[in-house]
Write a protein that holds these residues in place. Structure first.
Motif, PDB file in Angstrom:
ATOM      1  N   ASP A  88      40.528  39.453  59.775  1.00 30.99           N
ATOM      2  CA  ASP A  88      39.105  39.679  59.587  1.00 30.99           C
ATOM      3  C   ASP A  88      38.672  39.250  58.184  1.00 30.99           C
ATOM      4  O   ASP A  88      39.260  39.685  57.184  1.00 30.99           O
ATOM      5  CB  ASP A  88      38.774  41.161  59.796  1.00 30.99           C
ATOM      6  CG  ASP A  88      39.205  41.648  61.171  1.00 30.99           C
ATOM      7  OD1 ASP A  88      39.013  40.894  62.142  1.00 30.99           O
ATOM      8  OD2 ASP A  88      39.737  42.767  61.264  1.00 30.99           O
ATOM      9  N   PHE A  89      37.669  38.395  58.135  1.00 30.12           N
ATOM     10  CA  PHE A  89      37.065  37.982  56.879  1.00 30.12           C
ATOM     11  C   PHE A  89      35.680  38.627  56.770  1.00 30.12           C
ATOM     12  O   PHE A  89      35.308  39.454  57.593  1.00 30.12           O
ATOM     13  CB  PHE A  89      36.993  36.453  56.812  1.00 30.12           C
ATOM     14  CG  PHE A  89      38.348  35.802  56.855  1.00 30.12           C
ATOM     15  CD1 PHE A  89      39.112  35.666  55.698  1.00 30.12           C
ATOM     16  CD2 PHE A  89      38.872  35.345  58.062  1.00 30.12           C
ATOM     17  CE1 PHE A  89      40.366  35.070  55.738  1.00 30.12           C
ATOM     18  CE2 PHE A  89      40.132  34.748  58.113  1.00 30.12           C
ATOM     19  CZ  PHE A  89      40.881  34.618  56.951  1.00 30.12           C
ATOM     20  N   GLU A  90      34.909  38.240  55.768  1.00 29.62           N
ATOM     21  CA  GLU A  90      33.620  38.895  55.545  1.00 29.62           C
ATOM     22  C   GLU A  90      32.678  38.782  56.729  1.00 29.62           C
ATOM     23  O   GLU A  90      32.105  39.755  57.187  1.00 29.62           O
ATOM     24  CB  GLU A  90      32.949  38.310  54.294  1.00 29.62           C
ATOM     25  CG  GLU A  90      33.082  39.227  53.089  1.00 29.62           C
ATOM     26  CD  GLU A  90      32.278  38.744  51.911  1.00 29.62           C
ATOM     27  OE1 GLU A  90      31.065  38.515  52.066  1.00 29.62           O
ATOM     28  OE2 GLU A  90      32.874  38.601  50.844  1.00 29.62           O
ATOM     29  N   SER A  91      32.502  37.576  57.235  1.00 29.70           N
ATOM     30  CA  SER A  91      31.506  37.369  58.292  1.00 29.70           C
ATOM     31  C   SER A  91      32.093  36.830  59.591  1.00 29.70           C
ATOM     32  O   SER A  91      31.364  36.602  60.541  1.00 29.70           O
ATOM     33  CB  SER A  91      30.417  36.413  57.791  1.00 29.70           C
ATOM     34  OG  SER A  91      30.997  35.177  57.415  1.00 29.70           O
ATOM     35  N   PHE A  92      33.407  36.609  59.632  1.00 28.30           N
ATOM     36  CA  PHE A  92      34.019  36.096  60.857  1.00 28.30           C
ATOM     37  C   PHE A  92      35.491  36.476  60.893  1.00 28.30           C
ATOM     38  O   PHE A  92      36.054  36.978  59.906  1.00 28.30           O
ATOM     39  CB  PHE A  92      33.860  34.573  60.951  1.00 28.30           C
ATOM     40  CG  PHE A  92      34.629  33.802  59.906  1.00 28.30           C
ATOM     41  CD1 PHE A  92      35.884  33.291  60.188  1.00 28.30           C
ATOM     42  CD2 PHE A  92      34.105  33.611  58.639  1.00 28.30           C
ATOM     43  CE1 PHE A  92      36.600  32.589  59.233  1.00 28.30           C
ATOM     44  CE2 PHE A  92      34.807  32.911  57.670  1.00 28.30           C
ATOM     45  CZ  PHE A  92      36.064  32.402  57.963  1.00 28.30           C
ATOM     46  N   SER A  93      36.120  36.232  62.064  1.00 29.09           N
ATOM     47  CA  SER A  93      37.546  36.510  62.252  1.00 29.09           C
ATOM     48  C   SER A  93      38.214  35.306  62.894  1.00 29.09           C
ATOM     49  O   SER A  93      37.593  34.597  63.699  1.00 29.09           O
ATOM     50  CB  SER A  93      37.749  37.733  63.146  1.00 29.09           C
ATOM     51  OG  SER A  93      37.141  38.876  62.593  1.00 29.09           O
ATOM     52  N   LEU A  94      39.474  35.075  62.543  1.00 29.23           N
ATOM     53  CA  LEU A  94      40.289  34.028  63.147  1.00 29.23           C
ATOM     54  C   LEU A  94      41.527  34.669  63.749  1.00 29.23           C
ATOM     55  O   LEU A  94      42.089  35.604  63.149  1.00 29.23           O
ATOM     56  CB  LEU A  94      40.711  32.987  62.105  1.00 29.23           C
ATOM     57  CG  LEU A  94      39.629  32.094  61.515  1.00 29.23           C
ATOM     58  CD1 LEU A  94      40.215  31.251  60.379  1.00 29.23           C
ATOM     59  CD2 LEU A  94      39.029  31.188  62.577  1.00 29.23           C
ATOM     60  N   GLY A  95      41.966  34.180  64.915  1.00 23.04           N
ATOM     61  CA  GLY A  95      43.125  34.812  65.515  1.00 23.04           C
ATOM     62  C   GLY A  95      43.786  34.006  66.606  1.00 23.04           C
ATOM     63  O   GLY A  95      43.398  32.867  66.910  1.00 23.04           O
ATOM     64  N   LEU A  96      44.788  34.621  67.196  1.00 22.67           N
ATOM     65  CA  LEU A  96      45.553  34.067  68.309  1.00 22.67           C
ATOM     66  C   LEU A  96      45.524  35.066  69.456  1.00 22.67           C
ATOM     67  O   LEU A  96      45.389  36.272  69.237  1.00 22.67           O
ATOM     68  CB  LEU A  96      47.005  33.834  67.896  1.00 22.67           C
ATOM     69  CG  LEU A  96      47.269  32.899  66.720  1.00 22.67           C
ATOM     70  CD1 LEU A  96      48.743  32.980  66.321  1.00 22.67           C
ATOM     71  CD2 LEU A  96      46.913  31.467  67.085  1.00 22.67           C
ATOM     72  N   TYR A  97      45.674  34.558  70.679  1.00 28.76           N
ATOM     73  CA  TYR A  97      45.739  35.481  71.809  1.00 28.76           C
ATOM     74  C   TYR A  97      46.647  34.943  72.899  1.00 28.76           C
ATOM     75  O   TYR A  97      46.950  33.738  72.968  1.00 28.76           O
ATOM     76  CB  TYR A  97      44.350  35.762  72.382  1.00 28.76           C
ATOM     77  CG  TYR A  97      43.647  34.580  73.008  1.00 28.76           C
ATOM     78  CD1 TYR A  97      43.818  34.280  74.356  1.00 28.76           C
ATOM     79  CD2 TYR A  97      42.821  33.766  72.255  1.00 28.76           C
ATOM     80  CE1 TYR A  97      43.178  33.205  74.937  1.00 28.76           C
ATOM     81  CE2 TYR A  97      42.170  32.688  72.823  1.00 28.76           C
ATOM     82  CZ  TYR A  97      42.350  32.414  74.165  1.00 28.76           C
ATOM     83  OH  TYR A  97      41.720  31.337  74.735  1.00 28.76           O
ATOM     84  N   PHE A  98      47.092  35.867  73.748  1.00 37.53           N
ATOM     85  CA  PHE A  98      47.930  35.523  74.895  1.00 37.53           C
ATOM     86  C   PHE A  98      47.419  36.285  76.108  1.00 37.53           C
ATOM     87  O   PHE A  98      47.160  37.485  76.028  1.00 37.53           O
ATOM     88  CB  PHE A  98      49.391  35.879  74.625  1.00 37.53           C
ATOM     89  CG  PHE A  98      50.298  35.610  75.800  1.00 37.53           C
ATOM     90  CD1 PHE A  98      50.699  34.314  76.097  1.00 37.53           C
ATOM     91  CD2 PHE A  98      50.741  36.649  76.609  1.00 37.53           C
ATOM     92  CE1 PHE A  98      51.519  34.063  77.190  1.00 37.53           C
ATOM     93  CE2 PHE A  98      51.562  36.404  77.689  1.00 37.53           C
ATOM     94  CZ  PHE A  98      51.957  35.104  77.979  1.00 37.53           C
TER      95      PHE A  98
END
Length: 199
Positions: free
Chosen positions: A169-179
Motif C-alpha cells: 500500500d502506497f499513499e494513493s494506490f496499491s500494487l500487488g500479486l494474486y492467485f
C-alpha cells in the motif's frame, strides 16, 4: 461499584468504537492483468491453447475489512483454429475496399467475489482472501468488426474460485500479486498483477 462502573465504561467505549467501525466504508477500483490456465482437454476440443491472458477492472466495496468485488474483463485465447475471410469494407473511409482478415478468439468475463482483508499497517501491506464466481459470455472465434462474417462459439465455462492477493500500500494506490484457484468449470487457475486505488 467502581468495578461495575469501570466495566460499563469499557463496554460502552467498545460498543461506541464498534458502531463507529460499522459505518466505516470505502470504495476502491482495481485493474488486473493475468495469465489464465484452462483445462487442457476442453481447450483442445474447442481449438484453443490451454493458456490465455486476461485483463479486467473491478469496483470493490470495503466495509469493516470485508471486501466485495464486482468486475468485467476480456479473455484472449491462444487460437489454434484461426481462419481467414474475404471482407468488403462498408465504413466511411473504406467503403467497398476488399481485404482478407484473420479471426481472433476471445471472451468477455463478469465476476463477483467477497472476502476479508487483513491490513498490516506497520509493513504497509494488506492480504485479501475471497471466494467468487466468474461467468464467460460472448466466448467465440470470429472476425472483429464484421457483421456478416462466420463465427463460432467457444465452449469454455467459468466457475467458482478462491482467490488470495497480497499488495503493498502506497499513499494513493496499491500494487500487488494474486492467485485464483478454480473449483468448478473449465478454468484451472490464474496468476496476475493488480493495481488499485481507494476513494
Amino acid at each position: 461499584m467502581k468495578t461495575i462502573l469501570g466495566l460499563a465504561l469499557v463496554f460502552g467505549s467498545s460498543f461506541a468504537i464498534a458502531e463507529q467501525q460499522d459505518v466505516q466504508s470505502q470504495w476502491s477500483f482495481s485493474a488486473n492483468l493475468s495469465q489464465v490456465n484452462l483445462d487442457s482437454k476442453q481447450a483442445a476440443l474447442e481449438g484453443v491453447g490451454d493458456s490465455a491472458w486476461s485483463i479486467d477492472v473491478s469496483a470493490n466495496y470495503i466495509q469493516n475489512n470485508w471486501i466485495s468485488s464486482f468486475g468485467l474483463g476480456y479473455l484472449g485465447y491462444d487460437d489454434e483454429q484461426e481462419f481467414s475471410q474475404v471482407v468488403e469494407g462498408t465504413g466511411l473511409f473504406n467503403d467497398g475496399d476488399i481485404s482478407v482478415n484473420d479471426s481472433s478468439a476471445s471472451a468477455v468475463t463478469a465476476f463477483v467475489a467477497t472476502g476479508y482483508q487483513w491490513q498490516f499497517v506497520e509493513q504497509g501491506m494488506s492480504v485479501i482472501t475471497q471466494a467468487g464466481y466468474t461467468h464467460l459470455f460472448a466466448s467465440e472465434r470470429g472476425i472483429d468488426n464484421c457483421s456478416n462474417c462466420y463465427d463460432e462459439d467457444i465452449e469454455i465455462d467459468g466457475g467458482i474460485y478462491a482467490k488470495v492477493s497480497a499488495q503493498k500500500d502506497f499513499e494513493s494506490f496499491s500494487l500487488g500479486l494474486y492467485f485464483q484457484q478454480y473449483l468448478t468449470g473449465d478454468i484451472e487457475n490464474a496468476t496476475g498483477l493488480l493495481i488499485s486505488s481507494s476513494f
